[in-house]
Design an enzyme around this catalytic site. Structure first.
Site, mmCIF file in Angstrom:
data_model
loop_
_atom_site.group_PDB
_atom_site.id
_atom_site.type_symbol
_atom_site.label_atom_id
_atom_site.label_comp_id
_atom_site.label_asym_id
_atom_site.label_seq_id
_atom_site.Cartn_x
_atom_site.Cartn_y
_atom_site.Cartn_z
ATOM 1 N N HIS A 48 38.513 54.996 1.653
ATOM 2 C CA HIS A 48 39.739 54.275 2.021
ATOM 3 C C HIS A 48 39.790 53.899 3.508
ATOM 4 C CE1 HIS A 48 43.928 53.240 2.570
ATOM 5 N NE2 HIS A 48 44.141 54.333 3.265
ATOM 6 N N GLU A 76 47.329 63.184 9.125
ATOM 7 C CA GLU A 76 48.249 63.451 8.030
ATOM 8 C C GLU A 76 47.587 64.273 6.917
ATOM 9 O OE1 GLU A 76 51.328 62.952 8.011
ATOM 10 O OE2 GLU A 76 51.850 63.339 5.913
ATOM 11 N N ASP A 77 46.356 63.960 6.593
ATOM 12 C CA ASP A 77 45.762 64.508 5.370
ATOM 13 C C ASP A 77 44.646 65.524 5.573
ATOM 14 O OD1 ASP A 77 47.452 62.897 3.984
ATOM 15 O OD2 ASP A 77 45.994 61.305 3.644
HETATM 16 MN MN MN Z 1 45.893 55.159 4.428
#
Ligand code: MN
Length: 712
Positions: A48, A76-77
């Site tokens: 992504h 964030e991830d």
């Molecule tokens: Mn994204």
């Protein structure tokens, strides 16, 4: 998935000085950080950010933007922190990643209030550096491209709706037309799959019938230009996107057949002179469709877009749209701000034409009370065309198109709006309902004695003006009802031979669900409680007294039910009202009331043919308008539909209406021939927009020959 060296090479093709080292490090860092995480598609998650970086490189953005694309989901991830990013990639990248991360975080919330709040944050975050928005848009584009892998249809719809409402308009605002078209079409496919499918089917059908006509027209145009010394011109032809066709069908309220120019051609030339030369060639070779010529070269759009547009009956007698511009203008038209290499040097410099709206948006942010109000303001007012007017001192006031001096006055200050008695536009007195034009200088004349007039509400377009006027009318109405109610109660007492005193009424308050005497008077004034009921309650020994006491809550509910379809402003309280059976008015229609002695008022649509019978009696016409709060109620709209007399066509009609959320409440065959059926269908809808959507969806269908709204 694009490999590391491919990405670096791609960036190098347009920016040879780009820092290879940082691109390589970011690629590897992102790959390691995302590790074995997977996307909903089953692909490694890492694909992504790489795709997002690829989209950004496709827009020829600087290395910092591409690195941000690679890293945008790491904070964030994954276990990576912003400090890590800053240590490894520097403060500029950290700031950009932080901006995108904040946006992604707020995106996870869904309801209306949160969406509004998100949008506010989004604007604030991107106003610091436009590249945050560019990365966000690329992120959104890739997420839309892979939307079908998300299982929850609710989630898919929410993302698509948000894309349509917020991201596509933002892309347009910064001039990124390619991005806007892509986002819109992907969102359209999710939100209205049936409508889109039938448009695509119609396009396929046309294509089969016409054998591929686009290359034919293209070479003919090419020949014409070559004959006229424009051999350097580059011509491309395409079908418009299903979404832009759909929007045109809705905007013009026409069916697919009437929408003849579904093909658009683009002519790219070397300079402005050649643009007009090419235009001359096209216009002298073909018939021009009136009203289609637009010169955005001499007057660019606010987002910086420049091009010539025209419509002609072109080769093969096809109606086509032609856009003519230079290669440079084309770059800007496709990529908007991203085409300007300058933002890198001037990050934070918000002076270009694309940034003016951003400043105004920031201004709205500062001055709106709650997030919902903000969303309403921006959704309604930021995206459609605006008009810019000036105060006598030269301050710029941005208003939505269609705004009047009243809107202007309220935009300057609420007090000025409330006290407005007149306006001078460019130095001359003008009516308050005058629609302002770009560049108008407006001077508002005020008087301390003035108060907002209910008639203003008919022509103001800004939420602020409408809210102020409504609030004023509400307090004024209450005062009137109070006065009226008190008089009615006093009279009722006298009528029954009783002395009136407030003390006699006070013990009854609870019975009528009223907090104080004033509330009771207002209830009587509104007609929710009658004077007689009050007297009977005060003196229960009177006959039938008990049975006639009705609780206020019940009475109000009843009144509201009677009003169900009502909610129309401009009626005298208590006056009987019904909706005309000839034209079936819907919320959103422009309407008019006709007074009939003994029968109250009948509401017709403004274009109902029945109204011709009343042209000689203007005293019976009543100025009315829908009140906006009642959209949850169901209304009945009537359409007449002509369909082909083939098996299954009636079923198709029912299915299309059902899929658009309409409920058929009545259906009648009004005419039947060998080839066609004519039907009269009553459909329960929320408002006129809903009905228009249904009509559009029906028109997009091949077995349906024509659809009209029934008008008297
Ligand atoms: Mn994204």
């Amino acid at each position: 998935m694009m490999r590391q060296f491919e990405l670096v090479e791609l960036v190098k093709t347009y920016d040879p000085s780009a820092d290879e080292g940082i691109l390589n490090r970011a690629y590897v860092y992102s790959m390691k950080a995302h590790g074995s995480q997977l996307r909903a598609s089953g692909d490694p998650y890492f694909s992504h950010p790489v795709e997002v970086a690829g989209i950004l490189a496709g827009m020829k953005l600087d290395a910092a933007s591409i690195v941000t694309g690679l890293l945008h989901d790491t904070v964030e991830d994954t276990v990576a922190t912003l400090d890590d990013i800053e240590r490894l990639f520097g403060s500029e990248i950290a700031r950009l990643v932080d901006g995108v991360t904040k946006l992604s975080r707020i995106e996870l919330q869904s309801d209306q209030t949160k969406q509004a709040e998100n949008f506010r944050k989004l604007v604030l975050a991107m106003s610091e550096d436009i590249r945050v928005l560019l990365v966000k848009l690329a992120d959104r584009l890739h997420n839309m491209q892979t939307l079908n892998f998300i299982e929850s249809s609710e989630k898919r719809r929410r993302i698509a709706r948000e894309t349509m409402d917020i991201y596509a308009p933002l892309a347009e605002r910064i001039g990124m037309h390619r991005m806007k078209d892509d986002l819109e079409d992907l969102a359209f496919a999710e939100l209205s799959p049936d409508v889109r499918a039938s448009i695509v089917a119609r396009l396929d059908f046309l294509r089969r019938k016409e054998t591929d006509i686009i290359p034919l027209i293209q070479s003919e145009l090419d020949r014409k230009l070559r004959e006229n010394d424009l051999s350097g011109a580059l011509i491309t032809g395409r079908e418009k996107s299903p979404y832009s066709i759909w929007r045109k069908m809705q905007k013009k309220d026409v069916g697919f057949e009437q929408l003849s120019d579904v093909m658009a051609f683009r002519i790219l030339v070397n300079d402005v002179g050649e643009c007009y030369h090419a235009l001359g060639v096209i216009h002298s070779a073909y018939h021009v469709v009136p009203g289609r010529f637009k010169d955005y070269i001499s007057t660019p759009k606010p987002n910086g877009y420049r091009s010539l547009h025209t419509g002609v009956i072109g080769p093969e007698r096809q109606r086509i749209e032609v856009q003519i511009r230079t290669h440079e203008m084309h770059e800007v038209a496709e990529y908007g701000v991203a085409a300007h290499w300058t933002y890198k040097q001037n990050a934070g410099n918000t002076e270009g034409p694309q940034y003016r709206w951003l400043r105004e948006l920031l201004d709205i942010l500062k001055h709106t009370a709650g997030p919902e109000e903000f969303l309403e303001n921006t959704k309604l007012e930021m995206f459609p065309d605006q008009v810019f007017a000036f105060t006598p001192k030269g301050d710029l006031i941005a208003l939505p198109r269609g705004a009047t001096p009243i809107d202007f006055a309220y935009a300057v200050h609420s007090e000025i709006g409330d006290r407005c008695v007149g306006a001078k536009i460019n130095g001359r007195i003008a009516p308050l309902r005058t629609v302002l034009a770009n560049g108008d200088q407006v001077e508002i004349i005020t008087s301390k004695a003035q108060t907002p007039s209910p008639t203003w509400e008919e022509f103001v377009v800004t939420g602020k003006a409408r809210a102020r006027i409504r609030r004023f009318i509400r307090t004024q109405e209450r005062a009137q009802y109070l006065k009226l109610g008190r008089a009615i109660v006093q009279k009722a007492f006298r009528h029954e031979g009783q002395d009136f005193s407030e003390r006699a009424v006070e013990p009854l308050l609870k019975r009528f669900d009223c907090a104080n005497v004033e509330d009771l008077y207002v209830a009587v004034g509104e007609g929710v409680v009658t004077g007689r009921q009050v007297v009977n309650a005060a003196f229960p020994q009177k006959e039938e007294a008990k049975s006639k006491v009705v609780s206020l809550a019940h009475a109000r509910r009843k009144a509201r039910q009677n009003d169900a379809a009502v909610s129309i402003r401009g009626l005298i309280p208590g006056m009987a009202m019904h909706l005309a059976a000839c034209c079936h008015p819907l919320p959103g229609d422009r309407i008019v009331g006709i007074v009939t002695t003994g029968k109250g008022v009948t509401i017709h649509t403004m274009d109902c043919e029945t109204l011709e019978n009343f042209t000689d009696t203007p005293e019976r016409w009543l100025d009315v308008a829908w009140s906006s709060s009642e959209s949850e109620l169901v209304h009945v709209g009537r359409v007449s539909v002509t369909i082909e007399n083939v098996p299954g066509s009636l079923g198709t009609v029912a299915t299309v209406i059902g899929k658009q959320g309409g409920n058929i409440s009545n259906l009648k065959v009004t005419n039947r021939s060998l080839d066609f059926f004519e039907l009269m269908i009553d459909v329960e809808v929320a408002d006129v927009k809903h009905l228009t959507t249904i009509i559009g969806a029906l028109r997009a269908n091949r077995v349906i020959h024509s659809v009209e709204r029934a008008r008297g």
